[in-house]
Design an enzyme around this catalytic site. Structure first.
Site, PDB file in Angstrom:
ATOM      1  N   GLY A  65       0.734  -1.031   0.102  1.00  0.00           N
ATOM      2  CA  GLY A  65      -0.056  -0.169   0.203  1.00  0.00           C
ATOM      3  C   GLY A  65       0.861   1.320  -0.195  1.00  0.00           C
ATOM      4  O   GLY A  65       1.042   1.776   1.110  1.00  0.00           O
ATOM      5  N   SER A  71       4.416   6.789   3.005  1.00  0.00           N
ATOM      6  CA  SER A  71       5.037   5.836   4.165  1.00  0.00           C
ATOM      7  C   SER A  71       6.063   5.380   3.188  1.00  0.00           C
ATOM      8  O   SER A  71       7.265   4.996   3.942  1.00  0.00           O
ATOM      9  CB  SER A  71       4.054   4.969   4.145  1.00  0.00           C
ATOM     10  OG  SER A  71       3.311   4.511   3.158  1.00  0.00           O
ATOM     11  N   ASP A  90       2.207  -1.822  -4.753  1.00  0.00           N
ATOM     12  CA  ASP A  90       0.575  -1.283  -4.945  1.00  0.00           C
ATOM     13  C   ASP A  90       0.288  -1.534  -6.512  1.00  0.00           C
ATOM     14  O   ASP A  90       1.365  -1.412  -7.459  1.00  0.00           O
ATOM     15  CB  ASP A  90       0.721   0.336  -4.775  1.00  0.00           C
ATOM     16  CG  ASP A  90      -0.409   0.613  -4.523  1.00  0.00           C
ATOM     17  OD1 ASP A  90      -1.429   0.902  -5.118  1.00  0.00           O
ATOM     18  OD2 ASP A  90      -0.712   1.274  -3.149  1.00  0.00           O
ATOM     19  N   GLY A  94      -5.735   2.443  -6.504  1.00  0.00           N
ATOM     20  CA  GLY A  94      -6.464   2.768  -5.439  1.00  0.00           C
ATOM     21  C   GLY A  94      -7.338   1.720  -4.846  1.00  0.00           C
ATOM     22  O   GLY A  94      -7.739   0.683  -5.475  1.00  0.00           O
ATOM     23  N   ASP A 160      -0.602  -1.807   4.802  1.00  0.00           N
ATOM     24  CA  ASP A 160      -1.378  -0.804   4.693  1.00  0.00           C
ATOM     25  C   ASP A 160      -2.149  -0.461   3.320  1.00  0.00           C
ATOM     26  O   ASP A 160      -2.178   0.348   2.518  1.00  0.00           O
ATOM     27  CB  ASP A 160      -0.615   0.874   4.782  1.00  0.00           C
ATOM     28  CG  ASP A 160      -1.635   1.851   4.977  1.00  0.00           C
ATOM     29  OD1 ASP A 160      -2.569   1.807   5.548  1.00  0.00           O
ATOM     30  OD2 ASP A 160      -1.025   2.845   4.865  1.00  0.00           O
ATOM     31  N   HIS A 163      -8.538  -1.924   2.644  1.00  0.00           N
ATOM     32  CA  HIS A 163      -8.854  -1.896   4.087  1.00  0.00           C
ATOM     33  C   HIS A 163     -10.196  -2.777   4.282  1.00  0.00           C
ATOM     34  O   HIS A 163     -10.702  -3.103   5.488  1.00  0.00           O
ATOM     35  CB  HIS A 163      -8.918  -0.799   4.959  1.00  0.00           C
ATOM     36  CG  HIS A 163      -7.716  -0.114   5.189  1.00  0.00           C
ATOM     37  ND1 HIS A 163      -6.402  -0.786   4.858  1.00  0.00           N
ATOM     38  CD2 HIS A 163      -7.247   1.007   5.956  1.00  0.00           C
ATOM     39  CE1 HIS A 163      -5.429   0.114   5.086  1.00  0.00           C
ATOM     40  NE2 HIS A 163      -5.792   1.083   5.817  1.00  0.00           N
TER      41      HIS A 163
END
Ligand code: SAH
Ligand code: MG
Length: 229
Positions: A65, A71, A90, A94, A160, A163
């Protein structure tokens, strides 16, 4: 370590000036990068990864993520300082919660030619601007596809990604087994009170502790640091 406190980094007074100024430069860049990582949590993430890199020479880190590289910049700073390499994963389209109509949508990140979110150019620009390309490798793809082929042991893994229940558990099941004994797993957006945010990251964190495979090793805001035992 006291589980209620964030892992602390080496006090800057003991750092040489060059290391300290590079660290501060990268923190400043991370703060101005688009994303979902409060400053204090980002620095706690850095400190945890710095410990992993310091105690495991030549370490490999994975971030799941990346979004626009916020990050990534904190973790890349720890990788650079310790000689580790960070693989930042990633698909750059999104998560569900970033799509149009959802709470965390940003229409400026939609590529008009595909009609889809594309954060890769932003992530890439962040890595070039911060001069982290020697320490950070981008992996563009779907997390379960990559984790199912992954074989390198990890001293540090940061989850991350999506979710929702299914993507979050897929990340935990796919990546946590790669964390070595004595290595660290960090999970973001862990909210003990459901009023503060979604359940899955909290459930992952609980599941990791209940498995007996991980113990608590620090926290800051919604960031939880776990150590593999
Ligand atoms: N760590 C970032 C925020 C990450 S947002 C920061 O500091 O700002 C969550 C990211 O997970 C999004 O960029 C989304 O594209 C990515 N993601 C969600 N599901 C994924 C999957 N299955 N594979 C790869 N990336 C995924
Ligand atoms: Mg997050």
């Amino acid at each position: 370590m006291d589980s209620t406190s964030a892992p602390s980094s080496t006090p800057s007074s003991t750092l040489d000036d060059q290391t300290d100024s590079r660290r501060q430069q990268l923190f400043a860049m991370a703060r101005t990068t688009t994303g979902f990582m409060p400053d204090d949590e980002g620095e706690a993430l850095f400190a945890a990864a710095l410990r992993a890199g310091s105690t495991h020479p030549g370490a490999t880190f994975v971030e799941v993520g990346a979004w626009c590289g916020k990050s990534t910049t904190y973790l890349g700073a720890a990788a650079e300082e310790t000689g580790a390499v960070l693989f930042s994963l990633d698909h750059h389209h999104g998560s569900e919660e970033n799509q149009a109509g959802w709470e965390h949508h940003d229409s400026s990140l939609v590529d008009p030619s595909t009609g889809r979110i594309d954060t890769l150019p932003h992530w890439r620009r962040a890595m070039i601007t911060s001069n982290l390309e020697a320490s950070v490798v981008g992996l563009v793809g779907d997390s379960p596809t990559v984790s199912s082929r992954w074989t390198t042991p990890l001293a540090f893994c940061f989850i991350d990604g999506g979710h929702g229940e299914e993507p979050a558990w897929a990340d935990y099941r796919g990546w946590s087994p790669h964390v070595i004994v004595g290595g660290w797993l960090a999970i973001h957006d862990v909210f003990p009170d459901p009023a503060d945010g979604g359940r899955p990251p909290y459930d992952l964190w609980r599941g990791a502790l209940d498995s007996g495979t991980f113990v608590e090793d620090g926290e800051c805001g919604s960031l939880r640091i776990l150590k593999r035992v």
